[in-house]
Each structure stands twice: as C-alpha cells, then as structure tokens.
Design an enzyme around this catalytic site. Structure first.
Site, PDB file in Angstrom:
ATOM      1  N   ASP A  45       0.821  -0.976  -0.024  1.00 21.16           N
ATOM      2  CA  ASP A  45       0.054  -0.047  -0.050  1.00 21.16           C
ATOM      3  C   ASP A  45       0.822   1.340   0.079  1.00 21.16           C
ATOM      4  O   ASP A  45       0.308   2.387  -0.454  1.00 21.16           O
ATOM      5  CB  ASP A  45      -0.927  -0.059   1.322  1.00 21.16           C
ATOM      6  N   TYR A  77     -10.017  -0.488   1.425  1.00 24.27           N
ATOM      7  CA  TYR A  77      -9.938  -0.970   2.982  1.00 24.27           C
ATOM      8  C   TYR A  77      -9.725   0.296   3.974  1.00 24.27           C
ATOM      9  O   TYR A  77      -9.054   1.290   3.449  1.00 24.27           O
ATOM     10  CB  TYR A  77      -8.710  -1.775   3.208  1.00 24.27           C
TER      11      TYR A  77
HETATM   12 CU   LIG Z   1      -8.701  -8.648   3.860  1.00 19.54          CU
END
Ligand SMILES: [Cu+2]
Ligand SMILES: *[C@@H]1O[C@H](CO)[C@@H](O)[C@H](O)[C@H]1NC(C)=O
Ligand SMILES: *[C@@H]1O[C@H](CO)[C@@H](O)[C@H](O)[C@H]1NC(C)=O
Ligand SMILES: *[C@@H]1O[C@H](CO)[C@@H](O)[C@H](O)[C@H]1NC(C)=O
Ligand SMILES: *[C@@H]1O[C@H](CO)[C@@H](O)[C@H](O)[C@H]1NC(C)=O
Ligand SMILES: *[C@@H]1O[C@H](CO)[C@@H](O)[C@H](O)[C@H]1NC(C)=O
Length: 765
Positions: free
Chosen positions: A375, A464
């Site tokens: 990320d 997320y």
């Molecule tokens: Cu996950």
C-alpha cells in the site's frame, strides 16, 4: 449540599423544567493549545506555510521546472512527495535533552520525471534557498528508473489508456454489460476499474485493471461488481499515448490485444456473455436494513469524560497522567509518535507505521497474478480518512486536523479530524481482588477500571479502512492496535462453488472474494532510559527433574524454568516466532539505575498479532517484502535505515529498491547500542458472506502488540491513580468505600461537541 448546588445551576443553565432528569454537560476543560504555524515542534511534519514555501521554491527558484497537479504530463517534472526530512536523531536529542542548537528543518522532496525518480533535500524551512540530491546509503538501489515509478502518479494517463482501449471494444461492452462503457458521457451506465494490481516483469510497468460496474453510492459500492473483463495495461513507455492493452481477458478467454479480441468477437469465435444489471440486485449497500435488533431504536452506550477531560495537548504534544508524547503524520508512511515518556523517562523515540502488505490469490489474471503488493506505493499518508465523531471515536473525543502535500492536487490539503484523542474504559478491569474471608464475608475488595488514553487515526487505502490506535495505559503499558474494515476485493466468477484448490468464496452471484493476507509493519525505536539499549530473550522452557519427596521416594516429573539469552547481533535478533517456544523479548539500558531489587529496568515487546508470511525464502521476490518474514527484528538504529521499505518496492520486486534484509545481513553488534524493533502483525483473511458482506467487520480481528514494563517500576504505577477503589467491611456491616470522592457527584453528560462529519477535505484552507 454541593450536589444540590450543581443540580440547581444546571437546571437554570439549561432552562429545563423541574423534575426533568438533566445532567450538566462536562466542563470542556481540556487544555488544548493549537500548534503555532510559525513555530513547529522539532518532530512535527511540515506546516502549511512550509509546504507553500517548498512549492514556491520548487516552482520559481530551484530551476527544476516542476509541474503540479492535474495538468502535469508524464514528460513533466512532477512533485510526488513533500514531507519533513527526518532530523538526525543526535541533533534532535542534543536540542531537546541538552538544550543544544535547534536543528534546521528541511524537507524531503520526491520528483517524478520521465527518466526516473529523484529525491532532494530542500531547505531551510520555511523559506528554502537550496536543494541537494539525496545521497543513498549503499543498501538502497540508486538511479531510480522510470520503471520504478509508483503508478498512482499516472492514474490519469492510465484512465485515458483504458478509455481508449474501451472505445475499440464499445460494441462488446454494450452487448456484454447492457450498455455500460468508459465514455465521459456514460451517465448512469459507467464502467470503472479496480485498484490496479501490479504484474511484476523486470523492466516493464504492467498492471491488471479489473473492470467494474459503477453503482450509485446510495445503494452500494463499485468494489462488489467485477465483470468478466480485465485489461493488462502496459505503461512501460514514457509516452502515455503509446500505452496499450498488452493482454485482454474476456469471459475466461485470453487475447493479445483489444484488436485481437474484437476481430474474434466480430467473426463469432469468442464465447460471449451478457450480464444484465438490476439495481435491486445490489448487495453492497452499507445502509441499515432488516428488522431492528432492539424493540425500539434506543441508542447504545457511549464513553465520554464524565468529569472533564484528563489530558492536555500543546500543539502536537500530549500529556496524560504520567505519559507524554508527540504525534504527527507523514505523507509517505502515515501516523508517527515521537519521544514517548513515562514519568519523564523516555521509553520510545519513534513509533510509526511503515508498510501495509497484501498478498492475493485468485482465479482470474488480476487476482492470480497480483501476488504481493504494498500500500505504500500510493503513500500511506495520502490514504487518509476524516474521522466521524461518535462512530470512529467516542463522544467527547478531541479532534486534530492535519495538512499534507497532495500530489494529486499539487497543493497542500487540510484533512479535518485526521486524528482523535480520547480516554476510554477498556472492557476488562485493570486489576481487582475480592479477598474472601471464607466465613461468609470478605476482608477487602480492591479494583480499578482500565481507563486509558487512545490516539487514533484511520487509513482508508482505496477499498480498505485500517484503524490504528495507540493506547497509553496507566500501568505503563503502550498498546498498538490495528483492525481492517471496508470492502473486500473481488473478481468475476462463473464457477460454481469450487471444491478443490479453494481460492476464495463467493460472496454474491458471480462474485468471488479471493482470500489474502494482511501484514502491517511498525517501527519501534526503543529508547529505554536512553539510547544505549541491549536486548535479550527470556525463553520459557521445561526440563525433566527428579524430586526426592521423602527418603526413598523419588518423583520423576518436569519443571519449568527461564533461560536468559543475550542477543548480541542483528542476525540473532531476527525472529520467526515459533508457537512452541514462548519467549519474552526484553530491552533495557545496562547503564541505567537498577530497580530497588537490583534488576535491570526493562520493557518487553509482546506481539499478539503474529501472522506468518508463508512464501518461502527462495521466492524470487522475497527481497521486496523481507520485513514480512520477521514478527520481530531488532536492528541497530541508523538515520539512513529510517524505514523498512520504500514506495518503489512494488515494481521490480526481483531487485527491489530497498531490501530490509540488508539491515540485518551486516550483522551489527546490538549490545549497548541504539536499537529499533521492527514489528509485524497481520492476519489471514478468508472473506465470506457472514463477516465481509457488505463490508469486513472487525470483532475478534483486532491485531495488537504491546510494550510492557518489566521490573521497570518498583510497583505498578497505576497504584497512585484516583481511579482506584478499595472497600472494607465496616464495624456495623456497612461497606467503607475509599475511592475518588467525585464518584459521589452527579455525572455530567457528554460535552456538546459538534457531531458533524465533514468528510470533505480542503484543498485551499
Ligand atoms: Cu482483507
Ligand atoms: C512564481 O513566479 C510567478 C511569476 O513571477 C508568480 O506569478 C507566481 O505566483 C510564483 N509562484 C509562487 C508559488 O509563488
Ligand atoms: C510494453 O511496452 C514496452 C515499450 O513500449 C515494450 O518494449 C514491451 O515489450 C511491452 N511489454 C509487453 C509485455 O507487452
Ligand atoms: C476470426 O478472426 C480471427 C482473427 O482474424 C482468426 O484468427 C480466426 O480464425 C477467425 N475465426 C473464424 C471462425 O473465422
Ligand atoms: C429486478 O429484480 C427484481 C427482484 O428480483 C424484479 O422484481 C424486477 O422485475 C427486476 N427488474 C428487471 C428490469 O429485470
Ligand atoms: C557485541 O559487543 C559486546 C560488548 O562490546 C561484546 O561483549 C559481544 O561479544 C559482541 N557480540 C558480538 C556478536 O560480536
């Protein structure tokens, strides 16, 4: 009497009618001094003024001819990062501990050009006059090429490429996805694509785009609507007009280009699919639905400071009971704590997030070729999220805005409610004892609720949402907790439930959520009573013994014992946890004063979020994710071993820009040295409809690690807390209660803070 006065004044204040149950709002007595734009603390990230100063210097005075924001082309010099350059630690300590000269603040600037990535030191702040190319240490790959360039910089060029390729297959799009396409005027029939997954092929920049249907936000989210179309975008060339689809996957069939696909599609040699779209089929809405869980819509409990807040904040420096620390937010890595002290004794110099790794699998090219990615490529600090009062943090929390440089806008942006601070009550009591007298009564009861301070930040990295909490307990423990929520990534499937070689579970008709692992890496620069620290383990073991019980009778049994092991070099302190070999991981300063009983005053690291990274060491790309192998690795601290990874590690994973193992492989001595503990927590995530639809839930899935005192105090420091309660039976049978005298008072209601959620962040404050 006092109680009455309060009640009366409260009634007057609120103008309430007599008899109505009313409580006062808490005195809003939190002592908060906003930080001074003109006098940032030594740890603080760049102020708005400083970002502007750097931008002005870069544009007008540096001769670097930079371009900013939306309008910039690949051939331009684009500003990707402007953040504070970490000040050498000895200069910082010389200033804060020894009143030495205040170090010059400088910025670290990353520029993206068509020939590669370059990094500069730009200073002094706030009005820079110089820029210097950053010199890399020997363990960092130098000469960052165009193929090392993080792809988020080029998101607009990628979108254009996909639109261009989409145009070539408009007929297919319309026939397959009932009228949806990538055109600007697509109206309510638009296609988009998923967070692009990298396919690593040395010397190439390739990413798979997973095509999705756009659904209205009120009824769902795009993440749950993958279609049987994926495009491998080749963005290797420095001319984005020549970027194209190096491969196309349509309804299970592979093609070498969009033209190839269309030629076969038109003459009928392609197996076609027609995916209808019905809004009532949308399953990903987070709006409440179904029968309520309580008889009426009464609210749940909340946690607020009933006597006013018990912490203070001066700029970014927080004081809470015996604790003191500073917090800030870095564009590349996100939240950071500095100079964590308990009773004026430093325990941690820096505690910060480093990286978030995801390893995916799948049945389509996008899922199966994604492998491991990071990320940080999109800059963790740029993946921010404003916090929603009353939901993300309890009522009465204090919120802090922050400004960072946004490479997308080419300007500073202000993020409201980026951090919150609050005191909360943990579900378990901190301590208690009921001293039974075994005669129908008790000798005493003692207890204390576990009230602790939380500093929270949430990183919303595309689909997320990672909640990161740093928790400061009254007994000297520091906790770091992470949880994952948000939408799971999915791919199209037309398989029935697969039985063999499971790669994930269907969470909707034609939607497979691939299983994956999340791993989070943190840096903990230990300064237990100073910089000079040593590290040892206490292993808990069992050995056979023979006891002479009475003469002539022996008992053969086992006994537990501790085995101390001083770890004197980095390789000895790179740990891959073995559940069958429990250990305490201790840090202490050999020179510091010992405890009253003569022990070294230590802290130990307790990793309760262990998750093994299962890829084998021989995996060719392991170097790019080397930190993930270790649940704990202790290395000697160096200013130029600042982070465990880089935003460039996604591409060229075979020969990564930074291989964390290079911090360990020189096997430096770690006795009486400044030490860093690199801690990895994580989880294997098997998304399924029960816990992940519409979004992933966190209960039971919070990952944590703790720093806990070990012989560090002569007694538990929470003993002096006003939160202690002690009860003894009195002479006439009535309990004698010793507790905070304020417990007898009326509680006040939560402070009247504005419960607004301003989800917007501001480009121009
Ligand atoms: Cu996950
Ligand atoms: C740079 O200089 C130009 C022309 O002198 C001026 O218009 C512009 O505002 C300056 N930019 C900044 C960021 O100060
Ligand atoms: C991607 O594009 C580059 C440059 O245009 C080319 O050399 C390379 O072969 C392409 N890669 C693939 C996998 O098609
Ligand atoms: C359709 O066109 C493709 C590409 O030109 C060709 O390879 C294929 O043989 C053709 N199939 C049929 C059934 O004509
Ligand atoms: C959409 O689905 C609903 C529920 O399954 C059904 O009643 C409706 O007729 C469908 N609409 C269309 C246009 O197919
Ligand atoms: C590290 O240094 C300490 C103290 O100087 C010494 O006792 C120890 O043997 C050294 N360890 C290694 C592995 O060289």
């Amino acid at each position: 009497m006092i109680k009455l006065v309060i009640l009366v004044s409260c009634l007057l204040l609120l103008g309430s009618r007599e008899g109505e149950a009313v409580t006062c709002p808490c005195p809003d007595d939190v002592d908060i001094k906003p930080s001074d734009e003109n006098k940032p603390s030594i740890f603080q990230e760049l102020t708005k003024l400083e970002i502007d100063g750097v931008l002005k210097y870069l544009q007008n005075d540096s001769g670097l001819d930079v371009k900013l924001g939306y309008g910039a082309k690949i051939s331009d010099t684009i500003v990707y990062v402007i953040e504070k350059k970490p000040t050498p630690k000895d200069e910082v300590l010389n200033h804060i501990d020894r009143d030495g000269r205040r170090p010059v603040r400088e910025s670290r600037v990353v520029l993206a050009t068509s020939s590669g990535m370059t990094e500069y030191t730009v200073g002094p702040l706030p009005k820079p006059t110089y820029h210097r190319k950053i010199k890399y240490p020997k363990w960092r790959k130098t000469g960052l090429k165009f193929t090392d360039r993080p792809y988020p910089i080029d998101s607009f060029a990628i979108a254009k490429t996909i639109q261009r390729e989409g145009r070539k297959m408009k007929q297919l799009l319309h026939e397959s996805f009932n009228g949806f396409d990538f055109e600007d005027d697509c109206g309510n029939k638009c296609l988009t694509y998923n967070d692009l997954r990298s396919k690593v092929l040395q010397g190439n920049r390739l990413v798979w785009a997973n095509v999705l249907r756009v659904v209205p936000p009120l009824i769902g989210s795009i993440y749950g609507y993958p279609l049987p179309l994926q495009i491998l975008v080749n963005m290797t060339s420095t001319d984005p007009d020549s970027w194209n689809a190096a491969k196309v996957w349509y309804n299970g069939q592979h093609f070498d280009s969009t033209d190839d696909l269309m030629a076969n599609y038109i003459n009928g040699s392609v197996s076609k699919i027609a995916m209808s779209y019905n809004e009532s089929d949308v399953y990903s809405s987070m709006r409440r639905r179904g029968t309520g869980k309580t008889r009426r819509a009464n609210r749940g409990p909340d946690c607020f400071p009933q006597d006013g807040r018990r912490y203070s904040v001066d700029g970014h420096r927080v004081k809470y009971m015996d604790w003191e620390f500073e917090f800030t937010y870095r564009q590349t890595t996100g939240p950071q704590l500095f100079d964590v002290q308990f009773k004026k004794e430093r325990i941690v110099y820096e505690l910060s997030l480093q990286e978030i790794l995801l390893s995916y699998t799948g049945t389509t090219p996008y899922g199966s070729q994604a492998g491991v990615f990071f990320d940080s490529e999109a800059l963790l600090g740029n993946s921010f999220s404003p916090l929603s009062p009353g939901v993300d943090c309890p009522k009465g929390a204090t919120y802090f805005d922050s400004s960072i440089f946004s490479f997308i806008f080419g300007e500073k942006v202000v993020i409201p409610n980026l951090f919150c601070i609050f005191e909360y009550r943990d579900d378990q009591v901190l301590k208690r004892h009921y001293d039974n007298n075994y005669g129908g009564g008790y000798e005493f009861y003692g207890g204390m609720p576990n009230n602790a301070l939380v500093l929270r930040n949430i990183i919303s990295s595309y689909n997320y949402d990672y909640t990161i909490s740093f928790i400061f307990y009254q007994n000297g423990v520091i906790g770091t907790k992470v949880s994952a929520s948000g939408y799971v990534l999915c791919e199209f499937t037309h398989h029935d439930v697969p039985i063999e070689d499971l790669l994930g579970f269907k969470i909707h008709e034609n939607v497979l959520s691939m299983f994956h692992q999340h791993l989070f890496n943190f840096k903990v620069d230990m300064d237990i009573l100073g910089e000079s620290n040593s590290h040892e383990t206490l292993a808990i073991k069992v050995r056979p013994v023979t006891h002479d019980v009475v003469s002539g009778i022996q008992e053969e049994t086992y006994e537990q014992f501790l085995k101390r092991k001083q770890k004197s070099s980095e390789r000895q302190a790179a740990y891959r946890f073995q559940y069958s070999k429990p250990k305490y991981y201790l840090f202490y300063n050999n020179e510091a004063r010992r405890s009253k009983l003569g022990y070294k005053r230590a802290y130990y690291l307790d990793n309760q979020g262990v998750s093994k990274f299962l890829f084998p060491d021989k995996w060719s790309k392991m170097g790019s994710a080397a930190w993930a192998k270790y649940q704990l690795a202790v290395t000697r601290r160096h200013d130029d071993e600042d982070t465990s990874t880089t935003p460039y590690n996604t591409f060229d994973q075979i020969d990564p820009v930074l291989n964390f193992d290079s911090y360990i492989s020189d096997d430096e001595n770690i006795t009486d040295k400044d030490l860093v503990a690199w801690v990895t927590v994580g989880m294997q995530h098997l998304p399924n409809s029960a816990t992940d639809v519409p979004v992933t839930t966190t209960s039971g899935s919070t990952l944590s690690f703790y720093l806990k005192p070990f012989n560090f105090f002569d007694e538990d420091p929470s003993t002096s807390s006003y939160d202690n309660v002690f009860i003894t039976p009195g002479e006439n049978g009535e309990a004698v209660v010793e507790e905070n005298e304020n417990n007898a008072k009326e509680s006040c209601s939560h402070p009247n803070d504005d419960p607004n959620f301003d989800g917007e962040y501001w480009v121009k404050p």
